[in-house]
Design a protein around this motif. Structure first.
Motif, PDB file in Angstrom:
ATOM      1  N   THR A   1       0.950  -1.233   0.218  1.00 15.66           N
ATOM      2  CA  THR A   1       0.007   0.211  -0.218  1.00 15.66           C
ATOM      3  C   THR A   1       0.783   1.113   0.076  1.00 15.66           C
ATOM      4  N   ILE A   2       0.566   2.448  -0.553  1.00 18.67           N
ATOM      5  CA  ILE A   2       0.995   3.155  -0.367  1.00 18.67           C
ATOM      6  C   ILE A   2       0.250   4.562   0.124  1.00 18.67           C
ATOM      7  N   ASP A   3       0.366   5.035   1.409  1.00 24.64           N
ATOM      8  CA  ASP A   3      -0.642   6.160   1.641  1.00 24.64           C
ATOM      9  C   ASP A   3       0.470   7.598   1.753  1.00 24.64           C
ATOM     10  N   ASP A   4      -0.643   8.626   2.012  1.00 24.97           N
ATOM     11  CA  ASP A   4       0.190  10.061   1.507  1.00 24.97           C
ATOM     12  C   ASP A   4      -0.117  10.752   3.180  1.00 24.97           C
ATOM     13  N   LYS A   5       0.687  10.540   3.796  1.00 24.65           N
ATOM     14  CA  LYS A   5       0.923  11.046   5.269  1.00 24.65           C
ATOM     15  C   LYS A   5       0.397  12.973   5.331  1.00 24.65           C
ATOM     16  N   ALA A   6       0.185  13.285   3.519  1.00 17.64           N
ATOM     17  CA  ALA A   6       0.088  15.253   3.840  1.00 17.64           C
ATOM     18  C   ALA A   6      -0.935  15.077   3.682  1.00 17.64           C
ATOM     19  N   ALA A   7      -1.947  14.257   3.301  1.00 15.87           N
ATOM     20  CA  ALA A   7      -3.936  14.223   3.498  1.00 15.87           C
ATOM     21  C   ALA A   7      -4.384  13.315   3.777  1.00 15.87           C
ATOM     22  N   LEU A   8      -4.514  14.269   5.177  1.00 13.77           N
ATOM     23  CA  LEU A   8      -5.679  12.995   5.521  1.00 13.77           C
ATOM     24  C   LEU A   8      -6.742  12.880   6.410  1.00 13.77           C
ATOM     25  N   GLU A   9      -7.402  12.557   6.803  1.00 17.05           N
ATOM     26  CA  GLU A   9      -9.002  13.445   7.605  1.00 17.05           C
ATOM     27  C   GLU A   9      -9.034  11.741   8.731  1.00 17.05           C
TER      28      GLU A   9
ATOM     29  N   LEU B   1     -17.528  22.930  12.253  1.00 16.59           N
ATOM     30  CA  LEU B   1     -17.246  23.021  13.847  1.00 16.59           C
ATOM     31  C   LEU B   1     -15.921  22.829  14.162  1.00 16.59           C
ATOM     32  N   THR B   2     -15.419  22.577  15.108  1.00 16.85           N
ATOM     33  CA  THR B   2     -14.572  22.324  15.416  1.00 16.85           C
ATOM     34  C   THR B   2     -14.059  21.651  16.600  1.00 16.85           C
ATOM     35  N   THR B   3     -13.056  20.212  15.804  1.00 16.11           N
ATOM     36  CA  THR B   3     -12.657  18.912  16.321  1.00 16.11           C
ATOM     37  C   THR B   3     -11.330  19.051  17.495  1.00 16.11           C
ATOM     38  N   GLN B   4     -11.167  18.311  17.922  1.00 16.35           N
ATOM     39  CA  GLN B   4      -9.662  18.647  18.581  1.00 16.35           C
ATOM     40  C   GLN B   4      -9.425  17.486  18.894  1.00 16.35           C
ATOM     41  N   ILE B   5      -7.677  16.503  18.240  1.00 12.33           N
ATOM     42  CA  ILE B   5      -7.357  15.251  18.841  1.00 12.33           C
ATOM     43  C   ILE B   5      -6.415  15.592  19.912  1.00 12.33           C
ATOM     44  N   LEU B   6      -7.042  14.355  20.544  1.00  6.45           N
ATOM     45  CA  LEU B   6      -6.595  14.513  22.017  1.00  6.45           C
ATOM     46  C   LEU B   6      -5.828  13.418  22.027  1.00  6.45           C
ATOM     47  N   ASP B   7      -4.187  13.768  23.295  1.00  7.70           N
ATOM     48  CA  ASP B   7      -3.682  12.912  23.543  1.00  7.70           C
ATOM     49  C   ASP B   7      -4.300  11.789  24.281  1.00  7.70           C
TER      50      ASP B   7
ATOM     51  N   ALA C   1     -13.187  15.343   9.176  1.00  5.96           N
ATOM     52  CA  ALA C   1     -12.311  16.270   9.622  1.00  5.96           C
ATOM     53  C   ALA C   1     -11.099  16.139   8.371  1.00  5.96           C
ATOM     54  N   LEU C   2     -10.688  17.122   8.095  1.00  7.91           N
ATOM     55  CA  LEU C   2      -9.244  17.741   7.208  1.00  7.91           C
ATOM     56  C   LEU C   2      -8.739  18.180   8.029  1.00  7.91           C
ATOM     57  N   LEU C   3      -7.556  16.650   8.130  1.00  9.20           N
ATOM     58  CA  LEU C   3      -6.279  17.104   9.265  1.00  9.20           C
ATOM     59  C   LEU C   3      -5.285  18.603   8.772  1.00  9.20           C
ATOM     60  N   LYS C   4      -5.498  19.587   8.906  1.00  9.54           N
ATOM     61  CA  LYS C   4      -4.257  20.287   8.661  1.00  9.54           C
ATOM     62  C   LYS C   4      -3.016  20.182   9.380  1.00  9.54           C
ATOM     63  N   ASN C   5      -3.540  20.448  10.494  1.00 13.94           N
ATOM     64  CA  ASN C   5      -2.788  20.097  11.695  1.00 13.94           C
ATOM     65  C   ASN C   5      -2.699  18.668  12.319  1.00 13.94           C
ATOM     66  N   VAL C   6      -1.632  18.005  12.122  1.00 16.61           N
ATOM     67  CA  VAL C   6      -2.037  16.951  12.452  1.00 16.61           C
ATOM     68  C   VAL C   6      -0.898  16.479  13.245  1.00 16.61           C
ATOM     69  N   PRO C   7      -1.093  16.214  14.017  1.00 20.36           N
ATOM     70  CA  PRO C   7       0.215  15.818  15.326  1.00 20.36           C
ATOM     71  C   PRO C   7       1.202  14.800  14.468  1.00 20.36           C
ATOM     72  N   PRO C   8       3.230  14.908  15.155  1.00 19.72           N
ATOM     73  CA  PRO C   8       3.846  13.848  14.194  1.00 19.72           C
ATOM     74  C   PRO C   8       3.437  12.024  14.745  1.00 19.72           C
ATOM     75  N   SER C   9       2.385  11.908  16.032  1.00 17.10           N
ATOM     76  CA  SER C   9       2.615   9.995  16.523  1.00 17.10           C
ATOM     77  C   SER C   9       1.722   9.064  15.744  1.00 17.10           C
ATOM     78  N   VAL C  10       0.420  10.589  14.841  1.00 17.09           N
ATOM     79  CA  VAL C  10      -0.869   9.953  14.088  1.00 17.09           C
ATOM     80  C   VAL C  10      -0.375   9.236  12.977  1.00 17.09           C
TER      81      VAL C  10
ATOM     82  N   ALA D   1      -3.898  18.861  18.483  1.00 18.59           N
ATOM     83  CA  ALA D   1      -4.244  19.224  16.982  1.00 18.59           C
ATOM     84  C   ALA D   1      -5.417  19.999  17.073  1.00 18.59           C
ATOM     85  N   THR D   2      -6.320  21.130  16.436  1.00 20.59           N
ATOM     86  CA  THR D   2      -6.693  21.393  16.178  1.00 20.59           C
ATOM     87  C   THR D   2      -7.594  21.728  14.794  1.00 20.59           C
ATOM     88  N   ASN D   3      -8.599  21.035  14.548  1.00 21.35           N
ATOM     89  CA  ASN D   3      -9.046  21.566  12.701  1.00 21.35           C
ATOM     90  C   ASN D   3     -10.813  21.171  13.049  1.00 21.35           C
ATOM     91  N   PRO D   4     -11.082  21.448  11.940  1.00 20.34           N
ATOM     92  CA  PRO D   4     -12.509  22.244  11.799  1.00 20.34           C
ATOM     93  C   PRO D   4     -13.550  20.378  10.601  1.00 20.34           C
TER      94      PRO D   4
END
Length: 253
Positions: A160-168, A185-191, A220-229, A198-201
């Motif tokens: 498989t090939i995954d592009d980590k720059a474009a995540l949802e 609506l605002t969504t927050q990814i919790l550690d 939610a389109l993840l424009k801000n992505v934590p490195p661990s995701v 990270a916060t994304n709409p």
């Protein structure tokens, strides 16, 4: 001391992280793998070679077709010369119209045969390119399920090939809370400690309910992505429904 500050009404859900550009690589021809150019975890660009399938049989077939084409090309050249020569003789009255028509039919037949062989050569060259499997998109190579020497078919999943720059983030919201869902609506990814990573709409809300789970899909389109995701990871997502002013009291009170 009481403090006047915005109070958020929110809910937490388990979401799945998926890539917008996630591809399963399968070969377009059958054969034996002779070389693998990448390893799991490599970052590749679109069109980069992934593996080589033995092309000898296809190359031999193409060479045979090209040899036949060369023979038909010689026939076309011969009958073109004949037609030109007989046309001059026909004008001079040295030959009959029937002789000229026969030569013209032979030329047409040779040209048609040459066109068919040209198509076969083009098809063979395209088919030969399929024996080198390339990356359809840019991204990170997943686990490679085959080894050199293995035989693969068009049904074999190579990697498989995954592009980590474009995540949802795919969020399944119970139907009872669906009326409050809306784009923006605002969504927050919790550690792991419950802190906001990270916060994304929300960028999409499904128009239908999933009949199996009775939930509504929100993305939610993840424009801000934590490195661990990573792709296909489960993450905790907090959806903030609304915010209103209110009075707060310190916990230590």
């Amino acid at each position: 001391t009481l403090q006047n500050r915005p109070l958020e009404l929110a809910s937490e859900f388990i979401a799945t992280v998926r890539s917008l550009h996630s591809t399963t690589v399968q070969p377009q021809v059958d054969g034996r793998v002779t070389r693998i150019f990448v390893k799991a975890g490599d970052v590749v660009r679109a069109g980069a070679p992934l593996l080589q399938i033995d092309p000898e049989k296809q190359a031999a077939t193409l060479q045979n077709t090209e040899s036949q084409r060369a023979g038909r090309l010689a026939d076309v050249a011969y009958w073109k010369g004949q037609v030109e020569r007989l046309q001059a003789l026909l004008k001079a009255g040295a030959i009959s119209q029937n002789e000229f028509e026969t030569a013209k039919r032979n030329l047409d037949t040779a040209e048609a045969s040459l066109a068919a062989l040209d198509a076969q050569v083009r098809e063979g060259r395209v088919q030969l390119q399929y024996f080198r499997v390339t990356a359809p998109t840019a991204g990170i190579v997943g686990d490679i399920a085959i080894r050199e020497g293995d035989r693969v078919t068009t049904q074999t999943e190579i990697t498989t090939i995954d592009d980590k720059a474009a995540l949802e983030a795919y969020i399944q919201v119970p139907v009872g809370q669906a009326p409050d869902l809306r784009v923006g609506l605002t969504t927050q990814i919790l550690d792991a400690e419950g802190k906001v990573a990270a916060t994304n709409p929300i960028s999409f809300v499904a128009p239908r309910v999933d009949p199996a789970t009775q939930t509504v899909l929100a993305k939610a389109l993840l424009k801000n992505v934590p490195p661990s995701v990573r792709v296909q990871q489960f993450v905790t997502v907090r959806v903030i429904w609304r915010s209103a002013p209110g009075l707060t009291v310190p916990v230590t009170a």
